[in-house]
Design a protein around this motif. Sequence first.
Motif, mmCIF file in Angstrom:
data_model
loop_
_atom_site.group_PDB
_atom_site.id
_atom_site.type_symbol
_atom_site.label_atom_id
_atom_site.label_comp_id
_atom_site.label_asym_id
_atom_site.label_seq_id
_atom_site.Cartn_x
_atom_site.Cartn_y
_atom_site.Cartn_z
ATOM 1 N N ASP A 16 -179.724 46.983 32.924
ATOM 2 C CA ASP A 16 -179.769 48.409 33.263
ATOM 3 C C ASP A 16 -178.978 49.148 32.182
ATOM 4 O OD1 ASP A 16 -179.433 51.003 34.257
ATOM 5 O OD2 ASP A 16 -179.268 50.315 36.338
ATOM 6 N N TYR A 17 -179.672 49.494 31.104
ATOM 7 C CA TYR A 17 -179.011 50.067 29.938
ATOM 8 C C TYR A 17 -178.514 51.489 30.186
ATOM 9 C CZ TYR A 17 -180.977 45.919 27.880
ATOM 10 O OH TYR A 17 -181.301 44.607 27.635
ATOM 11 N N TYR A 18 -179.153 52.195 31.090
ATOM 12 C CA TYR A 18 -178.693 53.542 31.421
ATOM 13 C C TYR A 18 -177.283 53.475 32.035
ATOM 14 C CZ TYR A 18 -178.222 58.031 33.734
ATOM 15 O OH TYR A 18 -177.743 59.244 34.160
ATOM 16 N N LYS A 19 -177.103 52.597 33.039
ATOM 17 C CA LYS A 19 -175.777 52.462 33.662
ATOM 18 C C LYS A 19 -174.778 51.852 32.685
ATOM 19 C CE LYS A 19 -176.986 52.318 38.538
ATOM 20 N NZ LYS A 19 -177.036 51.473 39.754
ATOM 21 N N LYS A 32 -161.731 52.295 23.793
ATOM 22 C CA LYS A 32 -162.144 50.889 23.796
ATOM 23 C C LYS A 32 -163.179 50.677 22.688
ATOM 24 C CE LYS A 32 -160.998 48.175 26.360
ATOM 25 N NZ LYS A 32 -159.901 47.234 26.136
ATOM 26 N N ALA A 33 -162.754 49.997 21.632
ATOM 27 C CA ALA A 33 -163.581 49.827 20.435
ATOM 28 C C ALA A 33 -164.869 49.064 20.706
ATOM 29 C CB ALA A 33 -162.787 49.136 19.336
ATOM 30 N N LYS A 34 -164.810 48.058 21.561
ATOM 31 C CA LYS A 34 -166.030 47.293 21.866
ATOM 32 C C LYS A 34 -167.075 48.202 22.522
ATOM 33 C CE LYS A 34 -167.332 42.823 23.822
ATOM 34 N NZ LYS A 34 -166.804 41.656 24.547
ATOM 35 N N SER A 35 -166.633 49.105 23.366
ATOM 36 C CA SER A 35 -167.553 50.067 23.991
ATOM 37 C C SER A 35 -168.058 51.073 22.964
ATOM 38 C CB SER A 35 -166.871 50.785 25.156
ATOM 39 O OG SER A 35 -166.690 49.893 26.235
ATOM 40 N N GLN A 36 -167.205 51.470 22.048
ATOM 41 C CA GLN A 36 -167.631 52.376 20.983
ATOM 42 C C GLN A 36 -168.719 51.714 20.141
ATOM 43 O OE1 GLN A 36 -163.732 52.953 19.313
ATOM 44 N NE2 GLN A 36 -163.300 54.731 20.621
ATOM 45 N N TYR A 37 -168.504 50.451 19.805
ATOM 46 C CA TYR A 37 -169.505 49.700 19.047
ATOM 47 C C TYR A 37 -170.798 49.580 19.851
ATOM 48 C CZ TYR A 37 -172.033 45.739 17.168
ATOM 49 O OH TYR A 37 -173.021 44.935 16.675
ATOM 50 N N ASN A 38 -170.682 49.217 21.134
ATOM 51 C CA ASN A 38 -171.879 49.070 21.971
ATOM 52 C C ASN A 38 -172.654 50.376 22.057
ATOM 53 O OD1 ASN A 38 -171.479 46.343 22.446
ATOM 54 N ND2 ASN A 38 -170.338 46.683 24.329
ATOM 55 N N LEU A 39 -171.949 51.486 22.138
ATOM 56 C CA LEU A 39 -172.636 52.785 22.156
ATOM 57 C C LEU A 39 -173.366 53.033 20.845
ATOM 58 C CD1 LEU A 39 -170.337 55.367 23.961
ATOM 59 C CD2 LEU A 39 -172.598 54.574 24.642
ATOM 60 N N ALA A 40 -172.758 52.684 19.733
ATOM 61 C CA ALA A 40 -173.438 52.833 18.439
ATOM 62 C C ALA A 40 -174.739 52.029 18.439
ATOM 63 C CB ALA A 40 -172.526 52.384 17.292
ATOM 64 N N ASN A 71 -180.643 51.788 18.966
ATOM 65 C CA ASN A 71 -181.834 51.153 19.540
ATOM 66 C C ASN A 71 -182.524 51.980 20.616
ATOM 67 O OD1 ASN A 71 -181.160 48.981 17.920
ATOM 68 N ND2 ASN A 71 -180.156 47.852 19.563
ATOM 69 N N GLY A 72 -181.885 53.059 21.046
ATOM 70 C CA GLY A 72 -182.453 53.851 22.137
ATOM 71 C C GLY A 72 -182.382 53.124 23.475
ATOM 72 N N GLN A 73 -181.309 52.393 23.704
ATOM 73 C CA GLN A 73 -181.129 51.662 24.962
ATOM 74 C C GLN A 73 -180.252 52.479 25.908
ATOM 75 O OE1 GLN A 73 -179.605 48.095 22.828
ATOM 76 N NE2 GLN A 73 -180.880 46.984 24.301
ATOM 77 N N VAL A 96 -180.033 55.455 26.305
ATOM 78 C CA VAL A 96 -179.807 56.780 25.723
ATOM 79 C C VAL A 96 -180.936 57.034 24.728
ATOM 80 C CG1 VAL A 96 -177.274 56.762 25.951
ATOM 81 C CG2 VAL A 96 -178.335 55.791 23.914
ATOM 82 N N SER A 97 -181.112 58.283 24.342
ATOM 83 C CA SER A 97 -182.100 58.597 23.304
ATOM 84 C C SER A 97 -181.544 58.189 21.947
ATOM 85 C CB SER A 97 -182.393 60.103 23.293
ATOM 86 O OG SER A 97 -182.925 60.500 24.532
ATOM 87 N N LYS A 98 -182.422 57.737 21.066
ATOM 88 C CA LYS A 98 -181.981 57.406 19.711
ATOM 89 C C LYS A 98 -181.348 58.635 19.088
ATOM 90 C CE LYS A 98 -184.945 53.625 18.284
ATOM 91 N NZ LYS A 98 -185.720 53.090 17.170
ATOM 92 N N ASP A 99 -180.238 58.427 18.394
ATOM 93 C CA ASP A 99 -179.522 59.554 17.805
ATOM 94 C C ASP A 99 -178.656 59.024 16.667
ATOM 95 O OD1 ASP A 99 -177.648 61.601 17.190
ATOM 96 O OD2 ASP A 99 -177.783 62.394 19.240
ATOM 97 N N SER A 100 -179.112 59.242 15.441
ATOM 98 C CA SER A 100 -178.404 58.680 14.279
ATOM 99 C C SER A 100 -177.008 59.282 14.100
ATOM 100 C CB SER A 100 -179.230 58.857 13.004
ATOM 101 O OG SER A 100 -179.434 60.233 12.744
ATOM 102 N N LYS A 101 -176.826 60.547 14.497
ATOM 103 C CA LYS A 101 -175.491 61.148 14.391
ATOM 104 C C LYS A 101 -174.511 60.465 15.344
ATOM 105 C CE LYS A 101 -176.927 65.660 12.730
ATOM 106 N NZ LYS A 101 -177.089 67.079 13.028
ATOM 107 N N LYS A 102 -174.975 60.173 16.535
ATOM 108 C CA LYS A 102 -174.094 59.504 17.503
ATOM 109 C C LYS A 102 -173.861 58.049 17.119
ATOM 110 C CE LYS A 102 -174.789 62.644 21.314
ATOM 111 N NZ LYS A 102 -175.297 62.861 22.667
ATOM 112 N N VAL A 103 -174.837 57.419 16.461
ATOM 113 C CA VAL A 103 -174.637 56.056 15.953
ATOM 114 C C VAL A 103 -173.450 56.071 14.991
ATOM 115 C CG1 VAL A 103 -175.596 54.206 14.521
ATOM 116 C CG2 VAL A 103 -177.048 55.351 16.204
#
Length: 189
Positions: free
Chosen positions: A128-131, A144-152, A157-159, A161-168
């Motif tokens: 459940d990638y949304y949650k 939390k750096a691991k969460s920051q990395y996972n968000l990138a 990948n658009g998992q 969340v919508s793909k967003d290169s700025k947020k990556v």
Amino acid sequence: QGHRTAQYNLGFMYYKGLGVQKDYNEVLKWYRLSAEQGYHQAQFGLGVMYFEGKGVEKDYVEAVKWFKKSANAGYDVGQYSLGAMYAHGLGIPQNYDTAEHWFTESAEQNNPHAQQDLGIIYATHRKDYYKAAKWFKKAANQGKAKSQYNLAVFYNNGQGVSKDSKKVKYWAKKALKNNKFRTNLGFIK
């Protein structure tokens, strides 16, 4: 005189060596006196002693017992620790449903470790990638750096969340600033 908070504080002083010599036997004595009176931090502290094998034989079953008492008292760190024991099957059969429950209890109290591990459960065990993204964001915003990395990765990948290169780039840079976290961010363009 039986004051549970004072007993815990004295045990903590022995644990850290604050004004006294470190002495795990004294820690156990004072934590136990406090914990048996229902003090959640002492219950958690006893769980840590058994988990790490400080002053006692390492005993995950006993650690679970004390983490559970602390968790049931509403202590977010106890809830997180109990969730981790269930997630990893330490001292108790592995159970992701129960781990998720305790991580959620702790995460809702704004515990960043629980938020991160809840995100991991949603991403890896529930798919459940949304949650997962929701909890990674909460943990990432607390550093939390691991969460920051996972968000990138999720934004790349658009998992969930919508793909967003700025947020990556934004989350990847945050993850890289944390010296404790090193990984391959070669996917960032």
